[in-house]
Design an enzyme around this catalytic site. Structure first.
Site, PDB file in Angstrom:
ATOM      1  N   HIS A  13      -1.092  12.844  36.633  1.00  0.00           N
ATOM      2  CA  HIS A  13      -0.281  13.767  37.428  1.00  0.00           C
ATOM      3  C   HIS A  13       1.152  13.275  37.542  1.00  0.00           C
ATOM      4  O   HIS A  13       1.404  12.062  37.475  1.00  0.00           O
ATOM      5  CB  HIS A  13      -0.864  13.939  38.839  1.00  0.00           C
ATOM      6  CG  HIS A  13      -2.110  14.757  38.881  1.00  0.00           C
ATOM      7  ND1 HIS A  13      -2.105  16.124  38.736  1.00  0.00           N
ATOM      8  CD2 HIS A  13      -3.406  14.400  39.044  1.00  0.00           C
ATOM      9  CE1 HIS A  13      -3.354  16.570  38.814  1.00  0.00           C
ATOM     10  NE2 HIS A  13      -4.157  15.539  38.999  1.00  0.00           N
ATOM     11  N   HIS A  57      -7.164  15.500  43.356  1.00  0.00           N
ATOM     12  CA  HIS A  57      -7.490  14.182  43.895  1.00  0.00           C
ATOM     13  C   HIS A  57      -6.713  13.940  45.196  1.00  0.00           C
ATOM     14  O   HIS A  57      -7.273  13.471  46.189  1.00  0.00           O
ATOM     15  CB  HIS A  57      -7.128  13.081  42.888  1.00  0.00           C
ATOM     16  CG  HIS A  57      -8.248  12.712  41.968  1.00  0.00           C
ATOM     17  ND1 HIS A  57      -8.669  13.535  40.957  1.00  0.00           N
ATOM     18  CD2 HIS A  57      -9.032  11.596  41.894  1.00  0.00           C
ATOM     19  CE1 HIS A  57      -9.660  12.955  40.295  1.00  0.00           C
ATOM     20  NE2 HIS A  57      -9.902  11.769  40.847  1.00  0.00           N
TER      21      HIS A  57
END
Length: 388
Positions: free
Chosen positions: A202, A155
């Site tokens: 993350h 991302h």
């Protein structure tokens, strides 16, 4: 340095960010039936800061619906929206919109650089095999990708490559305040990066690693960007190479220890890039483009939104996306039916569809068709309907 890296990979750091933004785990009502996945379990055995290596023959992490409490809905909706800017729903809307309404030259360059960066990021995940943040203490809001590894954050890579490739490519092409463009690029990428922490997918190190890797790749590939602009005038055998090479890269993707959507997502990305490249070549070779190939004169006025222009853009987008979605659905159904018949499995069998010899070909054919449709057939339909 080692201590700093361990602290940046600490799940507690992500959990503290979530708490400051008003996201808390709901009180446990009973024993949790879905334990940590293999990546999480391996990390728990080694400590929160150690990467997982050498995992073999393990079961995939089981996604579960984690209950949570939201105490600040502004951050909740902001970061959930920002997270969507790095997903397929954004790619299949923003990239075609750019091609149909803004500048095909920019769209083609952006897609090819994006595909290259994303492929490297996806492969790196399954080579490094670093786990995602541990839950608990982290609240995880996305269960589809919970089986993927974490490092680097693709991302973060996607947001960085899209925003800064656009900034660099338009700097000498359109007239606009560069500082404003820089601020918008930084804001876009920052929101997407922070959303990966908020959603619990993350660690800070994953996000910083994705940004750093993208910066290096942009610097290394920048000298070849002018070559990308001339791909549509390559030799007649170029479409074969543009299809075969990405397909082989997908088919020989690093073998995972358990199934995750990483290979399927990588196939989607490479196939879409191959389709756009082939479509651009078709436009040039058969002279289907509306105008002469190549960029317009540099430093042209930036496209200015107006009521009539916005209505036209939205109409072109609605017509184009309807055709693209129809082609995707049709080709996906046909290719899946053919492959399942060939291998004598039922198309509704989810496990059978995940087999390498079925998943990669049907996704590749589907999204190559989507890329060709978006770059070749949609502009032809626009001209047929009188939509300039």
């Amino acid at each position: 340095m080692a201590e700093l890296l361990r602290s940046l990979q600490d799940s507690q750091l992500v959990a503290r960010f979530q708490r400051r933004c008003g996201l808390f785990p709901a009180p446990e009502e009973g024993p949790r039936h879905n334990g940590p996945g293999p990546a999480e379990g391996a990390a728990a055995g080694r400590g929160a800061g150690a990467p997982a290596h050498g995992l073999r023959s393990v079961a995939a992490p089981q996604p579960y619906v984690q209950k949570y409490v939201v105490k600040n809905y502004f951050y909740y909706y902001l970061f959930r929206f920002s997270a969507a800017l790095g997903q397929e729903v954004f790619y299949i809307t923003f990239l075609p919109f750019t091609h149909w309404n803004i500048d095909p030259f920019l769209s083609r360059r952006l897609i090819i650089v994006w595909v290259l960066v994303m492929y490297i990021g996806q492969v790196a995940k399954d080579i490094l095999k670093w786990p995602r943040p541990l839950s608990p203490p982290v609240v995880k809001l996305e269960k589809r990708v919970i089986a993927e590894y974490g490092m680097p954050s693709t991302h973060a890579m996607a947001a960085t490559v899209i925003s800064f490739t656009l900034l660099i490519s338009t700097r000498d092409r359109y007239q606009y305040p560069f500082v404003l463009g820089l601020l918008m690029a930084v804001l876009f990428s920052t929101l997407v990066c922070l959303s990966r922490l908020y959603t619990g997918m993350h660690t800070v190190l994953d996000v910083l690693g994705g940004i750093a890797a993208t910066a290096v790749l942009l610097a290394l590939t920048y000298p070849a960007w002018s070559l990308i602009d001339r791909l549509d005038s390559a030799s007649p055998v170029f479409p074969v190479c543009a299809a075969v090479v990405p397909f082989l890269l997908c088919y020989h993707y690093p073998a995972p220890d358990f199934y995750s959507p990483t290979r399927a997502d990588t196939t989607t990305i490479l196939a879409a890039g191959a389709g756009v490249t082939i479509g651009s070549w078709i436009n040039h070779f058969f002279q289907l483009a509306a105008g002469p190939p190549g960029p317009p004169p540099p430093a042209a006025p930036a496209p200015a939104p107006a009521a009539a222009g916005l209505a036209l853009s939205l109409t072109k987008f609605a017509v184009g996306i309807a055709l693209v979605l129809a082609v995707r659905r049709l080709v996906q159904a046909l290719s899946l039916q053919v492959l399942c018949s060939w291998f004598r499995v039922v198309p509704r069998d989810r496990e059978a569809r995940r087999r390498l010899e079925i998943e990669v070909p049907y996704k590749f054919v589907t999204y190559v068709s989507v890329g060709i449709c978006a770059t070749t057939f949609v502009p032809m339909l626009h001209r047929f309907l009188g939509l300039p």
